[in-house]
Design a protein around this motif. Structure first.
Motif, PDB file in Angstrom:
ATOM      1  N   VAL A 232       0.853  -1.190   0.000  1.00  0.00           N
ATOM      2  CA  VAL A 232       0.000   0.000   0.000  1.00  0.00           C
ATOM      3  C   VAL A 232       0.883   1.231   0.000  1.00  0.00           C
ATOM      4  O   VAL A 232       1.778   1.376   0.838  1.00  0.00           O
ATOM      5  CB  VAL A 232      -0.924   0.007   1.230  1.00  0.00           C
ATOM      6  CG1 VAL A 232      -1.844   1.222   1.204  1.00  0.00           C
ATOM      7  CG2 VAL A 232      -1.730  -1.280   1.276  1.00  0.00           C
ATOM      8  N   GLU A 233       0.647   2.105  -0.928  1.00  0.00           N
ATOM      9  CA  GLU A 233       1.468   3.300  -1.052  1.00  0.00           C
ATOM     10  C   GLU A 233       1.054   4.355  -0.035  1.00  0.00           C
ATOM     11  O   GLU A 233      -0.101   4.413   0.387  1.00  0.00           O
ATOM     12  CB  GLU A 233       1.337   3.866  -2.461  1.00  0.00           C
ATOM     13  CG  GLU A 233       1.786   2.885  -3.525  1.00  0.00           C
ATOM     14  CD  GLU A 233       1.480   3.371  -4.919  1.00  0.00           C
ATOM     15  OE1 GLU A 233       1.011   4.512  -5.056  1.00  0.00           O
ATOM     16  OE2 GLU A 233       1.700   2.611  -5.863  1.00  0.00           O
ATOM     17  N   PRO A 234       2.006   5.201   0.380  1.00  0.00           N
ATOM     18  CA  PRO A 234       1.685   6.254   1.347  1.00  0.00           C
ATOM     19  C   PRO A 234       0.723   7.280   0.769  1.00  0.00           C
ATOM     20  O   PRO A 234       0.348   7.226  -0.387  1.00  0.00           O
ATOM     21  CB  PRO A 234       3.056   6.873   1.653  1.00  0.00           C
ATOM     22  CG  PRO A 234       4.033   5.820   1.280  1.00  0.00           C
ATOM     23  CD  PRO A 234       3.420   5.091   0.116  1.00  0.00           C
ATOM     24  N   VAL A 235       0.372   8.240   1.616  1.00  0.00           N
ATOM     25  CA  VAL A 235      -0.602   9.263   1.234  1.00  0.00           C
ATOM     26  C   VAL A 235      -0.093  10.062   0.052  1.00  0.00           C
ATOM     27  O   VAL A 235       1.111  10.151  -0.207  1.00  0.00           O
ATOM     28  CB  VAL A 235      -0.893  10.204   2.414  1.00  0.00           C
ATOM     29  CG1 VAL A 235      -1.633   9.463   3.504  1.00  0.00           C
ATOM     30  CG2 VAL A 235       0.395  10.784   2.951  1.00  0.00           C
ATOM     31  N   ASP A 236      -1.027  10.678  -0.630  1.00  0.00           N
ATOM     32  CA  ASP A 236      -0.685  11.418  -1.842  1.00  0.00           C
ATOM     33  C   ASP A 236       0.260  12.568  -1.544  1.00  0.00           C
ATOM     34  O   ASP A 236       1.238  12.796  -2.235  1.00  0.00           O
ATOM     35  CB  ASP A 236      -1.975  11.927  -2.484  1.00  0.00           C
ATOM     36  CG  ASP A 236      -1.740  12.491  -3.876  1.00  0.00           C
ATOM     37  OD1 ASP A 236      -2.650  13.131  -4.391  1.00  0.00           O
ATOM     38  OD2 ASP A 236      -0.650  12.272  -4.434  1.00  0.00           O
ATOM     39  N   GLU A 237      -0.040  13.305  -0.490  1.00  0.00           N
ATOM     40  CA  GLU A 237       0.800  14.438  -0.123  1.00  0.00           C
ATOM     41  C   GLU A 237       1.840  13.986   0.884  1.00  0.00           C
ATOM     42  O   GLU A 237       1.521  13.545   1.968  1.00  0.00           O
ATOM     43  CB  GLU A 237      -0.056  15.562   0.476  1.00  0.00           C
ATOM     44  CG  GLU A 237       0.731  16.841   0.753  1.00  0.00           C
ATOM     45  CD  GLU A 237       1.286  17.455  -0.517  1.00  0.00           C
ATOM     46  OE1 GLU A 237       2.321  18.124  -0.429  1.00  0.00           O
ATOM     47  OE2 GLU A 237       0.695  17.260  -1.592  1.00  0.00           O
ATOM     48  N   LEU A 238       3.115  14.090   0.523  1.00  0.00           N
ATOM     49  CA  LEU A 238       4.188  13.642   1.403  1.00  0.00           C
ATOM     50  C   LEU A 238       4.239  14.506   2.651  1.00  0.00           C
ATOM     51  O   LEU A 238       4.132  15.729   2.587  1.00  0.00           O
ATOM     52  CB  LEU A 238       5.530  13.715   0.673  1.00  0.00           C
ATOM     53  CG  LEU A 238       5.678  12.815  -0.559  1.00  0.00           C
ATOM     54  CD1 LEU A 238       7.019  13.066  -1.218  1.00  0.00           C
ATOM     55  CD2 LEU A 238       5.523  11.372  -0.181  1.00  0.00           C
ATOM     56  N   ALA A 239       4.384  13.853   3.795  1.00  0.00           N
ATOM     57  CA  ALA A 239       4.476  14.580   5.057  1.00  0.00           C
ATOM     58  C   ALA A 239       5.770  15.385   5.099  1.00  0.00           C
ATOM     59  O   ALA A 239       6.793  14.980   4.565  1.00  0.00           O
ATOM     60  CB  ALA A 239       4.416  13.612   6.230  1.00  0.00           C
ATOM     61  N   ALA A 240       5.719  16.523   5.750  1.00  0.00           N
ATOM     62  CA  ALA A 240       6.887  17.396   5.824  1.00  0.00           C
ATOM     63  C   ALA A 240       7.947  16.789   6.738  1.00  0.00           C
ATOM     64  O   ALA A 240       7.649  16.268   7.805  1.00  0.00           O
ATOM     65  CB  ALA A 240       6.483  18.779   6.333  1.00  0.00           C
ATOM     66  N   VAL A 241       9.193  16.852   6.288  1.00  0.00           N
ATOM     67  CA  VAL A 241      10.311  16.387   7.097  1.00  0.00           C
ATOM     68  C   VAL A 241      10.694  17.493   8.076  1.00  0.00           C
ATOM     69  O   VAL A 241      10.735  18.664   7.701  1.00  0.00           O
ATOM     70  CB  VAL A 241      11.511  16.027   6.195  1.00  0.00           C
ATOM     71  CG1 VAL A 241      12.723  15.630   7.029  1.00  0.00           C
ATOM     72  CG2 VAL A 241      11.136  14.901   5.252  1.00  0.00           C
ATOM     73  N   PRO A 242      10.954  17.173   9.346  1.00  0.00           N
ATOM     74  CA  PRO A 242      11.372  18.212  10.299  1.00  0.00           C
ATOM     75  C   PRO A 242      12.623  18.928   9.828  1.00  0.00           C
ATOM     76  O   PRO A 242      13.368  18.442   8.961  1.00  0.00           O
ATOM     77  CB  PRO A 242      11.615  17.415  11.591  1.00  0.00           C
ATOM     78  CG  PRO A 242      10.815  16.169  11.441  1.00  0.00           C
ATOM     79  CD  PRO A 242      10.823  15.848   9.977  1.00  0.00           C
ATOM     80  N   SER A 243      12.875  20.086  10.410  1.00  0.00           N
ATOM     81  CA  SER A 243      14.049  20.850  10.028  1.00  0.00           C
ATOM     82  C   SER A 243      15.318  20.117  10.448  1.00  0.00           C
ATOM     83  O   SER A 243      15.302  19.231  11.310  1.00  0.00           O
ATOM     84  CB  SER A 243      14.007  22.233  10.680  1.00  0.00           C
ATOM     85  OG  SER A 243      14.069  22.111  12.098  1.00  0.00           O
ATOM     86  N   ASP A 421      13.641  10.011  14.823  1.00  0.00           N
ATOM     87  CA  ASP A 421      12.284   9.671  14.419  1.00  0.00           C
ATOM     88  C   ASP A 421      11.718  10.793  13.576  1.00  0.00           C
ATOM     89  O   ASP A 421      11.053  11.702  14.055  1.00  0.00           O
ATOM     90  CB  ASP A 421      11.406   9.449  15.652  1.00  0.00           C
ATOM     91  CG  ASP A 421      10.027   8.941  15.278  1.00  0.00           C
ATOM     92  OD1 ASP A 421       9.848   8.559  14.113  1.00  0.00           O
ATOM     93  OD2 ASP A 421       9.145   8.923  16.155  1.00  0.00           O
ATOM     94  N   ALA A 422      12.024  10.717  12.273  1.00  0.00           N
ATOM     95  CA  ALA A 422      11.598  11.780  11.365  1.00  0.00           C
ATOM     96  C   ALA A 422      10.272  11.485  10.715  1.00  0.00           C
ATOM     97  O   ALA A 422       9.653  12.354  10.117  1.00  0.00           O
ATOM     98  CB  ALA A 422      12.655  11.995  10.286  1.00  0.00           C
ATOM     99  N   GLY A 423       9.806  10.247  10.789  1.00  0.00           N
ATOM    100  CA  GLY A 423       8.569   9.892  10.124  1.00  0.00           C
ATOM    101  C   GLY A 423       8.800   9.677   8.647  1.00  0.00           C
ATOM    102  O   GLY A 423       9.730  10.195   8.053  1.00  0.00           O
ATOM    103  N   THR A 424       7.940   8.903   8.019  1.00  0.00           N
ATOM    104  CA  THR A 424       8.063   8.619   6.588  1.00  0.00           C
ATOM    105  C   THR A 424       6.850   9.046   5.797  1.00  0.00           C
ATOM    106  O   THR A 424       6.761   8.822   4.604  1.00  0.00           O
ATOM    107  CB  THR A 424       8.271   7.109   6.391  1.00  0.00           C
ATOM    108  OG1 THR A 424       7.172   6.408   6.952  1.00  0.00           O
ATOM    109  CG2 THR A 424       9.551   6.645   7.037  1.00  0.00           C
ATOM    110  N   GLY A 425       5.903   9.675   6.473  1.00  0.00           N
ATOM    111  CA  GLY A 425       4.713  10.087   5.749  1.00  0.00           C
ATOM    112  C   GLY A 425       3.843   8.942   5.339  1.00  0.00           C
ATOM    113  O   GLY A 425       3.113   9.037   4.367  1.00  0.00           O
ATOM    114  N   ALA A 426       3.863   7.835   6.079  1.00  0.00           N
ATOM    115  CA  ALA A 426       3.128   6.646   5.667  1.00  0.00           C
ATOM    116  C   ALA A 426       2.133   6.204   6.717  1.00  0.00           C
ATOM    117  O   ALA A 426       1.800   5.056   6.835  1.00  0.00           O
ATOM    118  CB  ALA A 426       4.114   5.521   5.388  1.00  0.00           C
ATOM    119  N   THR A 427       1.628   7.146   7.502  1.00  0.00           N
ATOM    120  CA  THR A 427       0.686   6.762   8.539  1.00  0.00           C
ATOM    121  C   THR A 427      -0.686   6.456   7.959  1.00  0.00           C
ATOM    122  O   THR A 427      -1.421   5.642   8.491  1.00  0.00           O
ATOM    123  CB  THR A 427       0.553   7.907   9.556  1.00  0.00           C
ATOM    124  OG1 THR A 427       0.218   9.111   8.858  1.00  0.00           O
ATOM    125  CG2 THR A 427       1.872   8.132  10.288  1.00  0.00           C
TER     126      THR A 427
END
Length: 434
Positions: A232-243, A421-427
């Motif tokens: 399953v592919e992640p959400v259409d809009e990629l989550a922002a990476v922290p600074s 823990d930067a996250g991958t935008g795949a929640t």
């Protein structure tokens, strides 16, 4: 003191030690992982979270890390135990009326804080085992995430290859119509058929690469046959990476640096153990001696103390001091290495995300419009087939670049999660359609 009393006293000491042995004997055995999540059936959807959970529950490396924690805990228990007393019996002479019998009970008394230093070292080993397990979990999560996105990229390549075959078939059909109408040379149809055959070969190769990528992914939870799991592919809009500054702040608490700091503390505790070993231990002796010829008994008291004339544990102490310095240097090197890796990975992640946005918003829609216009113009006789092939090649290259940029974005985000823990935008999950 009668010899029987000495024996009775020894039995009392043994009885005093039995509860600890009984506690050890009553400990539950350490086994394999208690539960392994059910492997999804072939054809079912597999999310990133499910893949990570399955690997966390079934990966052999994590089981080994858990056993290291148990081993360190057992070492901590052993380090706190007191030395066992010693019972000895000696006889002088063989004649019944002239021999002398001696019963002794000796106890080693550790001096210089040896037991305290030993326990402290064992506690550091336990903490280090916990930190190593945390590193193993972070590494496994990042590895599974990278393998998941690698398989997802292969899955997208299959979809892209199928789309390419559809486009080539569409171009070939248009060429057949033009040749049948006598408007173009049959050479144009041959070119279209070659392009369609090439696209079919690309699809076959993409299917093989997908099978390999799925096998590498499912191996993390011990599944030999990858099957036909659909990722399953992640959400259409990629989550922002922290600074980058935020990521560097999180890096200070990363499992890798925590393990490096605990390694320094462990080596410092070893220095305390080796320093305590310079102090000699005292052995206390109490017993009873009976002279059968004279018919008298007397108490035996003694103390023994080794003289530290030659061996003062100076070599081990010097080595432990050097290992402590080495651990500090390695901790500083680890900090520098992780900071450099974090910076470069962050920059690559940002570049990949910018490429995804540009490809999605500008290049792909325009390439699709150019190809559609070329096919329509070819069917109307306004363009030749070379224009169609050129537009087709541009569209397919753009789609391939988009898939690669999308995969790079996910992969670099996963690498950031290895250290922070930067996250991958795949929640959440959704389809991404170029």
């Amino acid at each position: 003191m009668h010899p029987k009393r000495i024996v009775v006293g020894s039995l009392v000491l043994l009885a005093w030690a039995l509860p600890a042995a009984a506690q050890l004997a009553g400990d539950p055995p350490v086994g394999r992982a208690a539960a392994v999540p059910t492997v999804p059936a072939a054809g079912t959807l597999l999310t990133l979270e499910k893949a990570v959970d399955m690997a966390m529950a079934a990966n052999p490396s994590l089981r080994a890390s858990a056993l290291d924690i148990v081993i360190a805990g057992a070492g901590r228990r052993q380090a706190g135990l007191l030395p066992n007393p010693t019972i000895s019996y000696t006889t002088e002479g063989t004649q019944r009326g002239t021999r002398t019998r001696t019963f002794e009970l000796s106890q080693l008394v550790e001096l210089g804080g040896k037991r305290r230093a030993r326990v402290e070292l064992a506690e550091r080993d336990s903490r280090l085992a916990l930190a190593a397990a945390s590193v193993a979990r972070a590494e496994l999560r990042a590895d599974v995430t990278a393998a998941y996105f690698n398989a997802l990229g292969a899955q997208e390549q299959v979809r892209l290859a199928q789309t390419s075959l559809d486009i080539a078939s569409k171009a070939r059909a248009a060429a057949e119509k033009r040749v049948a109408a006598g408007r173009v040379s049959p050479v144009e149809l041959s070119r279209a058929k070659v392009a369609e055959s090439t696209a079919r070969l690309d699809l076959s190769q993409a299917d093989g690469e997908l099978l390999i990528a799925r096998g590498l992914l499912t191996a993390y939870w011990g599944q030999a046959q990858p099957g036909t799991l659909a990722l399953v592919e992640p959400v259409d809009e990629l989550a922002a990476v922290p600074s980058l500054e935020d990521l560097r702040t999180r890096l200070a608490g990363s499992p890798q640096l925590q393990r490096a700091r605990l390694q320094v503390e462990r080596e410092e505790a070893q220095v305390s153990v080796d320093r305590a070993q310079r102090m000699p231990d005292v052995t206390l002796v109490v017993g009873r001696q009976k002279d059968e010829e004279m018919g008298r008994t007397q108490t035996v008291l003694g103390v023994s103390l080794p003289l530290p004339l030659f061996n003062r544990n100076q070599g081990n102490l010097q080595a432990s001091l050097a290992r402590a310095d080495k651990a500090r240097a390695e901790s500083d090197a680890q900090q520098l290495r992780l900071d450099q890796t974090l910076t470069s990975t962050y920059q690559r992640a940002q570049l990949a995300r910018d490429q995804v946005r540009t490809m999605r918003q500008e290049i792909l829609p325009e390439a699709q419009r150019v190809f559609d216009a070329a096919v329509i113009g070819f069917e109307a006789g306004k363009f030749n087939f070379l224009d169609v092939l050129d537009a087709q090649r541009t569209l397919l290259q753009s789609r391939a670049q988009y898939v690669q940029a999308l995969y790079d974005s996910y992969r670099f985000s996963a690498e950031l999660g290895r250290f922070a823990d930067a996250g991958t935008g795949a929640t959440n999950t959704n389809r991404i359609t170029p």
